[in-house]
Design an enzyme around this catalytic site. Structure first.
Site, PDB file in Angstrom:
ATOM      1  N   CYS A  16       0.855  -1.189   0.000  1.00  0.00           N
ATOM      2  CA  CYS A  16       0.000   0.000   0.000  1.00  0.00           C
ATOM      3  C   CYS A  16       0.888   1.235   0.000  1.00  0.00           C
ATOM      4  O   CYS A  16       2.112   1.158   0.170  1.00  0.00           O
ATOM      5  CB  CYS A  16      -0.923   0.012   1.208  1.00  0.00           C
ATOM      6  SG  CYS A  16      -0.046   0.036   2.772  1.00  0.00           S
ATOM      7  N   CYS A  19       3.519   2.040   2.671  1.00  0.00           N
ATOM      8  CA  CYS A  19       4.824   1.363   2.655  1.00  0.00           C
ATOM      9  C   CYS A  19       5.918   2.291   2.126  1.00  0.00           C
ATOM     10  O   CYS A  19       7.102   2.109   2.443  1.00  0.00           O
ATOM     11  CB  CYS A  19       4.778   0.114   1.771  1.00  0.00           C
ATOM     12  SG  CYS A  19       3.593  -1.143   2.301  1.00  0.00           S
ATOM     13  N   ASP A 501      13.199 -37.312   9.547  1.00  0.00           N
ATOM     14  CA  ASP A 501      11.749 -37.373   9.666  1.00  0.00           C
ATOM     15  C   ASP A 501      11.372 -38.864   9.596  1.00  0.00           C
ATOM     16  O   ASP A 501      12.167 -39.682   9.137  1.00  0.00           O
ATOM     17  CB  ASP A 501      11.116 -36.590   8.514  1.00  0.00           C
ATOM     18  CG  ASP A 501       9.618 -36.808   8.421  1.00  0.00           C
ATOM     19  OD1 ASP A 501       8.937 -36.653   9.447  1.00  0.00           O
ATOM     20  OD2 ASP A 501       9.141 -37.153   7.325  1.00  0.00           O
ATOM     21  N   ASP A 697      11.055 -35.176   3.787  1.00  0.00           N
ATOM     22  CA  ASP A 697      10.461 -35.231   2.450  1.00  0.00           C
ATOM     23  C   ASP A 697       9.180 -34.423   2.296  1.00  0.00           C
ATOM     24  O   ASP A 697       8.745 -34.158   1.178  1.00  0.00           O
ATOM     25  CB  ASP A 697      10.149 -36.686   2.077  1.00  0.00           C
ATOM     26  CG  ASP A 697       8.939 -37.218   2.835  1.00  0.00           C
ATOM     27  OD1 ASP A 697       8.818 -36.913   4.046  1.00  0.00           O
ATOM     28  OD2 ASP A 697       8.116 -37.926   2.225  1.00  0.00           O
ATOM     29  N   ASP A 701       8.252 -30.586   6.561  1.00  0.00           N
ATOM     30  CA  ASP A 701       9.684 -30.683   6.874  1.00  0.00           C
ATOM     31  C   ASP A 701      10.466 -29.464   6.387  1.00  0.00           C
ATOM     32  O   ASP A 701      11.646 -29.315   6.729  1.00  0.00           O
ATOM     33  CB  ASP A 701      10.295 -31.939   6.221  1.00  0.00           C
ATOM     34  CG  ASP A 701       9.756 -33.222   6.827  1.00  0.00           C
ATOM     35  OD1 ASP A 701       9.470 -33.213   8.039  1.00  0.00           O
ATOM     36  OD2 ASP A 701       9.609 -34.208   6.094  1.00  0.00           O
TER      37      ASP A 701
END
Length: 826
Positions: A16, A19, A501, A697, A701
């Protein structure tokens, strides 16, 4: 940047008009900025600054404010790179170019990778700046074109041959007389000393102005710019030997008595040997890119495409997404696509590393570069050109091959001062010999000074790291390991902990029927047939696991009804079938009997036990779980044997996680965590044990992969995970983790060997060339021998790097498929 004036930048993240003020405030706070005006409509900023302002400072300020400058990347093929000092100067020119944020130059590939601010400059302007610094630059495509390398090799071979043919008579006339006294007398009697010198003068002049012109044309301008390089050393050395010899030939009275010797053979042989060294080096470097050429060669040039009622052979560039292609038996697949019709087996070993062809049918995915078997298929193109998996792999390998490791910083610092230092040592050598040397001091001073100039070898320093990276990352790609970021090669060496994982990484990622324990007297196959028939219409993952376990025709199930939270009931061939948890059996007043104990044992092992009852009688207990990947136990055991701490971080339940960890021998388990919790778990492991790598994977993760010191993504996983990782394992085989560590270890060892050789060579041989051994009865190294040693040094470095092409020749062991248990109840 660092010059006074105006810089324009494209700004991202401005949502906007408010900014604008924040961006202007952030830019105005940078040292040297006078004014900063931001245009919200064009999303651009115009900054007026003095010479102290650097683009990197402006970019950092925008990043911190949350409005990053739009950065683009481009690559150039760079000419004239001969040694590490050339790389340093080219990079300095790049970084000094207006609008450039970062520039790296690779001696082995003769390329430059540049990040620049969009709107501040263009690739054309960057190329012009690099060319103006003495290194002509041309925009480079995605895939390296080897025709330039072939042209360079052919030119060097031609120049070397001509130089050798011209230098041979010079060498024979001068050195033949020293080695064979009778030949010296023959020359004196039949040719004459002066005529011999004139012949040597003519031939050596032809060499220096012909094949050796490259050293003068590049070395002397570099000297004038105050940025001497390897060509400058050769130009100075040969010119000094040539000029002294010309004076000795035509104006001997200008020299002290007894010093009017000629060294034409030194100048001539130096040119021949250095050209020969560069030829051998160029040929060896050509082999370092073998992995890229092999990958590019996997893509066919044409494919059969359906256009209306016609089938045309079209080049790859004319195939678009959505086109329908016909695939003939034995043909290499041209694009990524999905099978529309037909069945076949496809050799995907170049992607997965698995030698066994994979069955493909309607709806299955096909990958460009893989090879069709004996069946014919029709497919629809889903990705073409740069979007294919193969093209992405090529880009990853090229990016890794062009990257710089932290260890290269040491080489760059040394290269910045090396050539000027060598020139200083050569000048000091001449002075010392003139003052303290025995007669003829002038001649010996010249020999020693020229030898010092010639023997110095920044080429070997510049090649030590990039050639090893090129060969190592290329070999890694062949073994199914892609280093997306080259510095991961070095980072892997500091890893103490490898964290995994669970789902999809240590396990297959989908439920599978692992156990079927029938009651006494019950046929296991019959129970499975009824259970699969009841579950076939369900989309639940457990239902799919049960159905997939039965291989045969299934009867039709009627009155199928899911019982929420308990299981499923149906009628099959007139029999009432119940499949579900213990509470479902209780609800129907069915006693599991002795199978209850078996179910508890299966549950304790991290599996999901289910009972099957037919017509009110318990028939079997079955277990569904996400099985451990083949090869995972061996991979974990090997990592522990190599001294790594192994951990598992998962969002799964503690019971299932602990059961898997117990089977694999994993010591550290963190379960039931959200994606943010994985990052916290990594931080805790890092603080206790040191740097770590994380293998995962899934989308969840990605934060952990980005947070780890080295993120390793399973290539069969999501694009989000792959983009967040430093290393990608093309297949899901965890043995590739071991291969990644092995390649890292051997590549870094290879780099250190090269650096020790390159630095040790100069530390030891420059004093020898200067004549430090002469007072102790040792030899004074001739310039010709110095040139030979210098050439061999570069060839040694490249040849040593090429040894990495044979890393991992022995296949890694993988574990067998876990069997489906089918034992009677005890």
């Amino acid at each position: 940047m660092g010059v006074p004036g105006t810089t324009k930048l494209q700004i991202t993240g401005m949502g906007c008009a408010s900014c604008v003020g924040r961006v202007e405030k952030a830019l105005a706070a940078v040292s040297g900025v006078e004014t900063a005006e931001v245009n919200f409509a064009t999303r651009s900023a115009e900054i007026v600054h003095d010479r102290t302002t650097l683009l990197t400072d402006l970019s950092a300020a925008l990043d911190e404010a949350g409005y990053p400058a739009a950065l683009l990347e481009t690559e150039f093929t760079v000419e004239g790179l001969n040694c590490a000092s050339c790389v340093r100067r080219a990079e300095t020119a790049l970084v000094a170019a207006h609008g450039v944020v970062e520039g790296t130059v690779n001696l082995a590939t003769k390329t430059a990778h540049v990040r620049y601010a969009r709107g501040a400059t263009t690739p054309q302007e960057i190329g012009e700046a690099l060319t103006a610094s003495g290194y002509p630059a041309h925009p480079r495509g995605t895939v390296k074109d080897d025709s330039a390398d072939d042209h360079e090799i052919n030119d060097l071979a031609h120049a070397t041959l001509i130089a050798a043919l011209l230098a041979l008579p010079v060498f024979v006339l001068e050195m033949g007389g020293h080695m064979i006294p009778a030949f010296h007398h023959w020359v004196q009697a039949n040719i004459g000393d002066q005529t011999s010198k004139l012949v040597q003068f003519a031939l050596t002049t032809a060499i220096l102005l012909g094949p050796g012109r490259i050293f003068l044309a590049k070395g002397l301008p570099a000297l004038r710019r105050g940025a001497p390089d390897m060509n400058s050393l050769v130009a100075l050395g040969t010119s000094a030997a040539y000029a002294y010899s010309v004076i000795a030939t035509f104006f001997p009275s200008l020299l002290p008595a007894g010093t009017a010797n000629v060294y034409f053979e030194a100048a001539a042989v130096i040119v021949v040997l250095i050209l020969l060294g560069r030829l051998l080096e160029a040929r060896a470097k050509g082999r370092t890119g073998a992995a890229i050429r092999a990958l590019v060669g996997l893509q066919p040039q044409t494919a059969q495409v359906e256009k209306g009622k016609e089938v045309l052979d079209l080049p790859l560039g004319e195939i678009a997404q959505g086109d329908v292609l016909r695939l003939r038996p034995g043909e290499r697949i041209a694009v990524d696509g999905v099978v529309l019709e037909g069945r076949s087996h496809v050799d995907e070993s170049m992607i997965t590393g698995e030698p066994i062809p994979v069955a493909k049918g309607k709806g299955d995915q096909l990958i460009a570069g893989t090879v069709n078997g004996t069946g014919a298929m029709r497919l629809r193109a889903t990705e073409v050109g740069a979007g294919t998996v193969l093209a992405r792999i090529i880009r990853m390998v090229e990016q890794a091959q062009g990257s710089k490791l932290p260890i290269q910083a040491l080489v760059d610092r040394v290269a910045a001062v090396f050539v000027p230092a060598v020139m200083g040592i050569a000048a000091l050598t001449v002075l010392v010999w003139m003052v303290f040397g025995p007669d003829p001091a002038l001649s010996m001073a010249l020999v020693a000074g020229v030898s010092v100039l010639i023997i110095a070898c920044p080429c070997a320093m510049g090649l030590a790291t990039p050639t090893s990276i090129m060969v190592g990352t290329g070999r890694a790609a062949e073994l199914g390991v892609l280093f997306r970021k080259g510095d991961a090669l070095q980072a892997l060496q500091s890893v103490k902990v490898v964290a995994f994982d669970k789902t999809g990484t240590l396990t297959l990622g989908e439920p599978t029927l692992t156990d079927l324990l029938p009651a006494e007297g019950v046929d296991a196959d019959s129970v499975l047939r009824f259970a699969a028939a009841a579950e076939v219409s369900s989309e639940h993952p457990i239902a799919r696991a049960i159905t997939a376990a039965y291989h045969g025709d299934l009867p039709l199930a009627e009155d199928v009804e899911a019982v929420t939270g308990m299981g499923l009931q149906a009628r099959v061939e007139g029999h009432d079938v119940l499949i579900g948890a213990k509470r479902l059996m209780r609800a129907h007043h069915i006693d599991p009997g002795t199978l209850a104990t078996q179910a508890e044992r299966l549950g304790a092992a991290g599996k999901s036990p289910l009972f099957v009852a037919i017509d009110g009688q318990i028939e079997a207990v079955i277990a569904v779980s996400d099985p451990i990947k083949p090869g995972a136990p061996e991979a974990i055991a090997a990592l522990k044997a190599q001294g790594f701490q192994v951990a598992m971080i998962t969002g799964d339940a503690k019971g299932a996680a602990n059961a898997i960890a117990a089977q694999l021998g994993i010591d550290h388990v963190t379960a039931e965590v959200l994606p943010g919790g994985k990052v916290e778990a990594l931080d805790a492991l890092r603080s206790e044990h040191g740097n770590l790598a994380f293998v995962g994977d899934g989308i969840n993760d990605a934060p952990a992969l980005a947070s780890a010191d080295v993120g390793i993504a399973i290539g069969t996983g999501t694009d989000v995970a792959i983009e967040a990782a430093d290393v990608v394992l093309i297949s899901g085989d965890l043995q590739a983790v071991l291969r990644g560590f092995a390649i890292s270890r051997q590549t870094m060892r290879n780099i250190k060997q090269n650096l020790v050789w390159a630095f040790g060579y100069n530390i030891l041989l420059i004093p020898v060339a200067a004549g430090i051994l002469v007072p102790f009865g040792g030899p004074l190294l001739s310039p010709a021998l110095a040139a030979g040693a210098m050439a061999l040094s570069s060839v040694f470095v490249v040849t040593n790097a090429l040894r990495l092409r044979w890393v991992g020749q022995q296949p890694e062991p993988t574990g067998p498929e876990p069997p489906l248990a089918a034992a009677p109840a005890e």
